[in-house]
Design a protein around this motif. Structure first.
Motif, mmCIF file in Angstrom:
data_model
loop_
_atom_site.group_PDB
_atom_site.id
_atom_site.type_symbol
_atom_site.label_atom_id
_atom_site.label_comp_id
_atom_site.label_asym_id
_atom_site.label_seq_id
_atom_site.Cartn_x
_atom_site.Cartn_y
_atom_site.Cartn_z
ATOM 1 N N ALA A 116 0.822 -1.204 0.000
ATOM 2 C CA ALA A 116 0.000 0.000 0.000
ATOM 3 C C ALA A 116 0.861 1.262 0.000
ATOM 4 C CB ALA A 116 -0.929 0.003 1.207
ATOM 5 N N LEU A 117 0.261 2.346 -0.428
ATOM 6 C CA LEU A 117 0.900 3.666 -0.517
ATOM 7 C C LEU A 117 1.703 3.980 0.745
ATOM 8 C CD1 LEU A 117 0.815 6.177 -2.482
ATOM 9 C CD2 LEU A 117 -0.983 7.062 -0.992
ATOM 10 N N CYS A 118 3.004 4.294 0.578
ATOM 11 C CA CYS A 118 3.850 4.613 1.730
ATOM 12 C C CYS A 118 3.733 6.094 2.079
ATOM 13 C CB CYS A 118 5.303 4.238 1.445
ATOM 14 S SG CYS A 118 6.123 5.284 0.222
ATOM 15 N N HIS A 119 4.226 6.465 3.249
ATOM 16 C CA HIS A 119 4.030 7.836 3.723
ATOM 17 C C HIS A 119 4.811 8.849 2.882
ATOM 18 C CE1 HIS A 119 7.860 6.995 5.824
ATOM 19 N NE2 HIS A 119 8.016 8.305 5.885
ATOM 20 N N ARG A 120 5.969 8.423 2.326
ATOM 21 C CA ARG A 120 6.740 9.371 1.515
ATOM 22 C C ARG A 120 6.061 9.631 0.172
ATOM 23 N NH1 ARG A 120 12.979 7.497 1.960
ATOM 24 N NH2 ARG A 120 12.040 5.431 1.614
ATOM 25 N N CYS A 121 5.469 8.605 -0.414
ATOM 26 C CA CYS A 121 4.715 8.835 -1.650
ATOM 27 C C CYS A 121 3.463 9.663 -1.368
ATOM 28 C CB CYS A 121 4.342 7.497 -2.297
ATOM 29 S SG CYS A 121 5.697 6.734 -3.235
ATOM 30 N N LEU A 122 2.856 9.462 -0.213
ATOM 31 C CA LEU A 122 1.688 10.259 0.153
ATOM 32 C C LEU A 122 2.063 11.737 0.273
ATOM 33 C CD1 LEU A 122 -1.259 10.492 1.003
ATOM 34 C CD2 LEU A 122 -0.566 9.895 3.337
ATOM 35 N N TYR A 135 -0.656 12.512 -8.890
ATOM 36 C CA TYR A 135 -0.496 11.432 -9.870
ATOM 37 C C TYR A 135 -1.059 10.129 -9.288
ATOM 38 C CZ TYR A 135 1.707 8.089 -13.028
ATOM 39 O OH TYR A 135 1.938 7.062 -13.915
ATOM 40 N N PRO A 136 -2.086 9.534 -9.877
ATOM 41 C CA PRO A 136 -2.785 8.390 -9.269
ATOM 42 C C PRO A 136 -1.954 7.119 -9.129
ATOM 43 C CG PRO A 136 -4.121 9.405 -11.001
ATOM 44 C CD PRO A 136 -2.751 9.992 -11.111
ATOM 45 N N PHE A 137 -0.838 7.002 -9.890
ATOM 46 C CA PHE A 137 -0.092 5.749 -9.909
ATOM 47 C C PHE A 137 1.277 5.888 -9.260
ATOM 48 C CE2 PHE A 137 -2.961 6.098 -13.504
ATOM 49 C CZ PHE A 137 -3.778 4.996 -13.284
ATOM 50 N N ILE A 138 1.393 6.815 -8.344
ATOM 51 C CA ILE A 138 2.642 7.055 -7.644
ATOM 52 C C ILE A 138 3.062 5.803 -6.862
ATOM 53 C CG2 ILE A 138 1.493 8.007 -5.590
ATOM 54 C CD1 ILE A 138 3.826 10.037 -5.451
ATOM 55 N N SER A 139 4.366 5.477 -6.918
ATOM 56 C CA SER A 139 4.897 4.341 -6.160
ATOM 57 C C SER A 139 6.408 4.490 -6.067
ATOM 58 C CB SER A 139 4.537 3.005 -6.826
ATOM 59 O OG SER A 139 5.278 2.812 -8.018
ATOM 60 N N CYS A 140 7.020 3.615 -5.271
ATOM 61 C CA CYS A 140 8.473 3.635 -5.133
ATOM 62 C C CYS A 140 8.932 2.237 -4.736
ATOM 63 C CB CYS A 140 8.908 4.679 -4.099
ATOM 64 S SG CYS A 140 8.429 4.277 -2.403
ATOM 65 N N THR A 141 10.163 2.124 -4.276
ATOM 66 C CA THR A 141 10.672 0.816 -3.868
ATOM 67 C C THR A 141 9.876 0.241 -2.706
ATOM 68 O OG1 THR A 141 12.874 1.612 -4.488
ATOM 69 C CG2 THR A 141 12.781 -0.424 -3.228
ATOM 70 N N ASP A 142 9.284 1.105 -1.883
ATOM 71 C CA ASP A 142 8.612 0.662 -0.667
ATOM 72 C C ASP A 142 7.112 0.446 -0.836
ATOM 73 O OD1 ASP A 142 11.024 0.854 0.755
ATOM 74 O OD2 ASP A 142 10.715 2.991 1.099
ATOM 75 N N PRO A 166 7.089 2.335 -21.081
ATOM 76 C CA PRO A 166 8.530 2.603 -20.989
ATOM 77 C C PRO A 166 8.802 3.867 -20.176
ATOM 78 C CG PRO A 166 7.875 2.100 -23.252
ATOM 79 C CD PRO A 166 6.610 2.285 -22.476
ATOM 80 N N LEU A 167 9.867 3.843 -19.408
ATOM 81 C CA LEU A 167 10.198 4.971 -18.551
ATOM 82 C C LEU A 167 10.640 6.179 -19.368
ATOM 83 C CD1 LEU A 167 12.234 3.156 -15.744
ATOM 84 C CD2 LEU A 167 9.875 3.974 -15.610
ATOM 85 N N CYS A 168 10.207 7.354 -18.927
ATOM 86 C CA CYS A 168 10.674 8.595 -19.537
ATOM 87 C C CYS A 168 12.087 8.906 -19.040
ATOM 88 C CB CYS A 168 9.722 9.742 -19.195
ATOM 89 S SG CYS A 168 9.700 10.173 -17.439
ATOM 90 N N GLU A 169 12.678 9.958 -19.538
ATOM 91 C CA GLU A 169 14.064 10.273 -19.189
ATOM 92 C C GLU A 169 14.223 10.547 -17.700
ATOM 93 O OE1 GLU A 169 17.532 13.528 -20.378
ATOM 94 O OE2 GLU A 169 15.792 13.219 -21.701
ATOM 95 N N GLN A 170 13.262 11.291 -17.105
ATOM 96 C CA GLN A 170 13.379 11.602 -15.676
ATOM 97 C C GLN A 170 13.218 10.351 -14.812
ATOM 98 O OE1 GLN A 170 10.572 15.179 -15.798
ATOM 99 N NE2 GLN A 170 12.007 15.807 -14.220
ATOM 100 N N CYS A 171 12.239 9.524 -15.143
ATOM 101 C CA CYS A 171 12.059 8.293 -14.382
ATOM 102 C C CYS A 171 13.251 7.360 -14.555
ATOM 103 C CB CYS A 171 10.769 7.586 -14.824
ATOM 104 S SG CYS A 171 9.244 8.348 -14.214
ATOM 105 N N ARG A 181 15.405 6.926 -3.863
ATOM 106 C CA ARG A 181 14.629 5.819 -3.296
ATOM 107 C C ARG A 181 13.857 5.043 -4.364
ATOM 108 N NH1 ARG A 181 10.320 9.415 -2.229
ATOM 109 N NH2 ARG A 181 8.263 8.428 -2.384
ATOM 110 N N ARG A 182 13.818 5.569 -5.591
ATOM 111 C CA ARG A 182 13.203 4.834 -6.698
ATOM 112 C C ARG A 182 14.241 4.078 -7.538
ATOM 113 N NH1 ARG A 182 9.645 9.339 -6.175
ATOM 114 N NH2 ARG A 182 7.532 8.562 -5.738
ATOM 115 N N PHE A 183 15.442 3.936 -6.983
ATOM 116 C CA PHE A 183 16.493 3.159 -7.636
ATOM 117 C C PHE A 183 16.003 1.720 -7.826
ATOM 118 C CE2 PHE A 183 20.649 0.752 -6.858
ATOM 119 C CZ PHE A 183 21.077 0.879 -8.180
ATOM 120 N N HIS A 184 15.903 1.315 -9.086
ATOM 121 C CA HIS A 184 15.448 -0.027 -9.468
ATOM 122 C C HIS A 184 14.092 -0.395 -8.874
ATOM 123 C CE1 HIS A 184 18.246 -2.236 -12.099
ATOM 124 N NE2 HIS A 184 19.044 -1.221 -11.787
ATOM 125 N N ALA A 185 13.225 0.590 -8.712
ATOM 126 C CA ALA A 185 11.830 0.317 -8.340
ATOM 127 C C ALA A 185 11.074 -0.037 -9.618
ATOM 128 C CB ALA A 185 11.211 1.533 -7.657
#
Length: 792
Positions: A116-122, A135-142, A166-171, A181-185
């Motif tokens: 579930a959505l983590c506090h940092r993404c929230l 952004y409705p699809f926000i996520s990260c490694t956690d 496919p990931l954009c340049e920033q992602c 924290r999104r390293f290899h998420a």
């Protein structure tokens, strides 16, 4: 001047780790930890887990290994380590690289549950300066979807439905940066490269989609929202007419509906302690049964949960749910988008016809749900979480168990369908797949079996099912075993219940356990459900059971507590049962049948027609609830038992000085016969208490206490120091806690399901254990062989 000591000799560490190590940020953690210890090398996912190849000084490698094994990422679990020390292969450049996944071989790596959505993404979701604001699809490694989007193993983006984005340049920059924290998420995206929303099938911006859904809900509409594992039906909980319309469309007339709520709403409208709040805020984000707050108005229509003292409340598990919840004021009804008894809708196009019948509007998105999964349901009991439905956030469950039996499949029972698969390293249990009685439900169950075998690269080697031949899973198992010429184990229902507890607690050999539930086919052809079994490595022995009685109307008695009560009275008092009720002219149960219905049912019992005998504790709950006037006919499972538990809690909260003991004595004819819990003294005491106008809450509490003492009496009689507790009756938190306490007073430790559900959804795990004990027989389908629990 002495020369400086030689630097420590370098070595190569090859480390393979198995367990829950994919989809939990394990490789990024390895990279950061290895850099901290000055190591170089590579890390990669494999079909078995994670493979590390690291070089450096022996002390640094040892320190790294100790830290990794003792403090892995929060959601990781290391079940097995294969460690090899070798000479240094090469003096390559420093740093640790994450390699492409290693494929090939059987896929033993368990899939992580959705997080579930983590506090940092929230925080980022709410931050107007962040590029993922709103952004409705926000996520990260956690956090983010895992099981619901995985197509094959190992867990990599290209093996999930995120491969379509496919990931954009920033992602890509975040994905490649070890300090991010999104390293290899694997599930990250952003507005520039991620999935998009659709409103009634048409593309729409995120903000406009959220506003459209909120406006529809405010106007009394029903909105189907595509959640993490499938669709939910949302409605304004203060709009009684809208809630009733939802119930009619879904075919769910009385069962309480779950709520999606903010933290502030939950804390002001529900009573919760620290353990419950930690569970509610945690990464599993289940529907949690919480007591209503007596100090606050409910804030919802009575049609949502009726008079239940509990509310099923969950927090948002995704950014999409969070954004809509905040726009709607902090609370909405959120129930599974399916017709009662059918699988959850998960695909906006394939399930369009059903969604259009259930909802007025559909807010979907373009990220495919690969594995549909419903929300988990838990409650707090006995100082921990008690799982009522295994779903999003909790499933799949992976129990460590190396085995040469890979490919063995447990197919479960009927109402709470599930699948268990033995891999080379784990027993895997699927989410609760729902009722298999419908054609769609059975098809979903069979499709899940095939998908799991394919995902893990396994050939089916052995089948295990419930011994009831009328279950759709059992019938399919027989067909499959015949067609593929595979061994088939038909396992007795309550034997499987207790074996599942043994699997969870890693108990080997023999054990003693109590399995109390609604019904399961017994070895004598009757309906069992109040059993105590002595488990041995090659089977079981029935050492105690509830005294059986007839259930007029057979299967209908499972939905009509009034019938269970009638059978009980007729068994106890014979043709004079009416005379026994003469002192109770105001007993509401007396009006539960018409004269014609009574005549027909009585004749069926006397003639033994469609009146099977049952030893079910679940039906005893029903009978007592009917006699207390709580429920005569039910529209959902355990409705009467829940009402009885709620009534008992009233007595606990308002203690009375008047004692009202009930007794369920343990008796037997001789030392060679099984013990029997005799309900007749309890029934007689109950009727006497009703004649004396004893308050119903006191009687409900006394009934629970009598059951707990009956379990303790068995433990004392058998001299056991450990007793297993299993079966759907122990979803009742009061019964579970009273039983644990009563056993403790007798010097006996209770062991009950804590990671697995205690209901039928855990049966496939027990079936796998039973199958292991007969795998050496390799019997052809239809051949005579001893199978634990099989009627011979």
């Amino acid at each position: 001047m002495p020369s400086p000591p030689d630097p420590p000799a370098e070595q190569h560490l090859s480390l393979e780790l198995q367990g829950l190590v994919q989809g939990v940020g394990f490789r990024p953690h390895v990279v950061r930890l290895a850099l901290l210890h000055g190591l170089r090398g590579t890390v990669a996912n494999s079909s078995r887990g994670v493979q590390l190849e690291l070089e450096g000084s022996r002390p640094a490698l040892e320190a790294f290994r100790h830290s990794l094994l003792t403090k892995p990422p929060d959601r990781a679990r290391i079940d097995q380590e294969i460690c090899r020390w070798q000479p240094v292969h090469t003096s390559g450049a420093g740093g640790v690289r994450i390699l492409e996944p290693q494929t090939g071989g059987n896929g033993t790596a368990p899939v992580s549950p959705d997080l579930a959505l983590c506090h940092r993404c929230l925080e980022e979701l709410r931050d107007p300066t962040n590029r993922r604001h709103g952004y409705p699809f926000i996520s990260c490694t956690d956090c983010g979807p895992r099981y619901s989007v995985v197509e094959q193993l190992p867990f990599e983006r290209e093996h999930t439905s995120f491969r379509h984005f496919p990931l954009c340049e920033q992602c890509r920059s975040e994905f490649s940066d070890p300090s991010d924290r999104r390293f290899h998420a694997q599930t990250i995206s952003c507005p520039a490269c991620g999935p998009a929303l659709r409103w009634d099938g048409q593309p729409i911006s995120s903000a406009a989609g959220i506003q459209s859904a909120a406006a529809a809900l405010a106007e009394g509409g029903i909105v189907a929202l595509q959640g993490v594992g499938g669709f939910q039906l949302l409605v304004d909980p203060t709009n009684a007419e809208a809630v009733q319309r939802l119930r009619r469309r879904k075919g769910r007339p009385h069962k309480p509906l779950a709520l999606l709520a903010s933290r502030d709403w939950m804390e002001s409208h529900c009573c919760s302690h620290a353990g419950e709040r930690e569970l509610w805020h945690g990464p599993t984000a289940p529907i949690l049964l919480l007591r209503r707050s007596p100090d606050q108005p409910a804030g919802i229509a009575a049609e949502v949960a009726g008079s239940s003292p509990w509310l099923g409340v969950m927090r948002a598990s995704s950014g999409l749910q969070q954004l809509l919840l905040e726009t709607c004021g902090g609370v909405v009804v959120a129930t599974s988008a399916n017709r009662s008894g059918e699988p959850l809708c998960a695909n906006a196009d394939a399930d369009a016809a059903t969604l259009n019948e259930l909802a007025d509007h559909v807010l979907s998105h373009t990220l495919p749900v690969v594995n549909r999964i419903d929300d988990s349901v838990q409650r707090w009991a006995a100082v921990g979480a008690l799982t009522l439905r295994l779903g999003r956030g909790l499933a799949p469950v992976a129990l460590p168990h190396p085995s040469s039996n890979a490919g063995s499949l447990g197919l479960g029972a009927q109402i709470k369908g599930a699948v268990a698969l033995q891999t080379a390293s784990h027993r895997l249990l699927s989410p609760d797949l729902g009722d298999l009685s419908s054609v769609a439900g059975a098809a979903h169950h069979q499709r899940t079996c095939r998908d799991w075998l394919q995902r893990h690269g396994l050939r089916l080697s052995h089948l295990a099912c419930d011994q009831h031949p009328g279950y759709s899973a059992s019938a399919w198992a027989a067909q499959l075993a015949e067609r593929e010429q595979l061994p088939l184990s038909a396992v007795q229902h309550h034997h499987a219940h207790l074996l599942a507890v043994m699997a969870e607690h890693q108990i080997q050999g023999s054990a003693l356990g109590v399995a109390w539930d609604g019904a399961g086919q017994g070895d004598d052809g009757s309906l069992w459900g109040g059993e105590a079994l002595a488990i041995t490595p090659d089977g079981y022995r029935r050492i105690a059971h509830l005294r059986p009685w007839p259930l007029p109307g057979g299967e209908r008695a499972q939905r009509e507590p009034r019938r269970a009560a009638l059978g009980l009275l007729m068994e106890a008092y014979g043709p004079s049962w009416r005379e026994r009720l003469a002192p109770l002219p105001n007993l509401s149960w007396r009006t539960a049948f018409s004269d014609n219905e009574l005549q027909v049912l009585e004749q069926s019992v006397w003639r033994g027609l469609n009146a099977p005998r049952s030893s079910s504790i679940g039906r005893l709950f029903d009978a007592v609830a009917a006699l207390l006037g709580l429920a005569q006919c039910c529209s959902y499972e355990a409705q009467a038992a829940l009402a009885l538990e709620a009534l008992a809690l009233e007595a606990l909260e308002q203690p009375s000085e008047t004692a009202c003991p009930l007794e369920l004595p343990l008796q037997r004819r001789d030392s060679s016969s099984p013990w029997q819990w005799n309900w007749q003294p309890l029934l007689e005491q109950l009727l006497e208490a009703l004649a004396q106008n004893t308050p119903a809450p006191q009687l409900a509490l006394a009934f629970h206490q009598a059951l707990a003492q009956a379990i303790a009496a068995l433990a004392r009689a058998e001299g056991c120091t450990d007793l297993l507790l299993a079966g759907g009756c122990f979803q009742n938190a009061l019964l579970l806690e009273l039983s644990i306490s009563a056993l403790k007073q007798k010097g006996c430790r209770a062991l009950w399901p804590q990671q697995l559900p205690c209901n039928d959804a855990a049966l496939p795990i027990g079936q796998l254990l039973a199958a292991e004990s007969v795998s050496i027989n390799r019997a052809a389908p239809g051949a005579e062989s001893h199978v634990p629990g099989r009627r011979r």
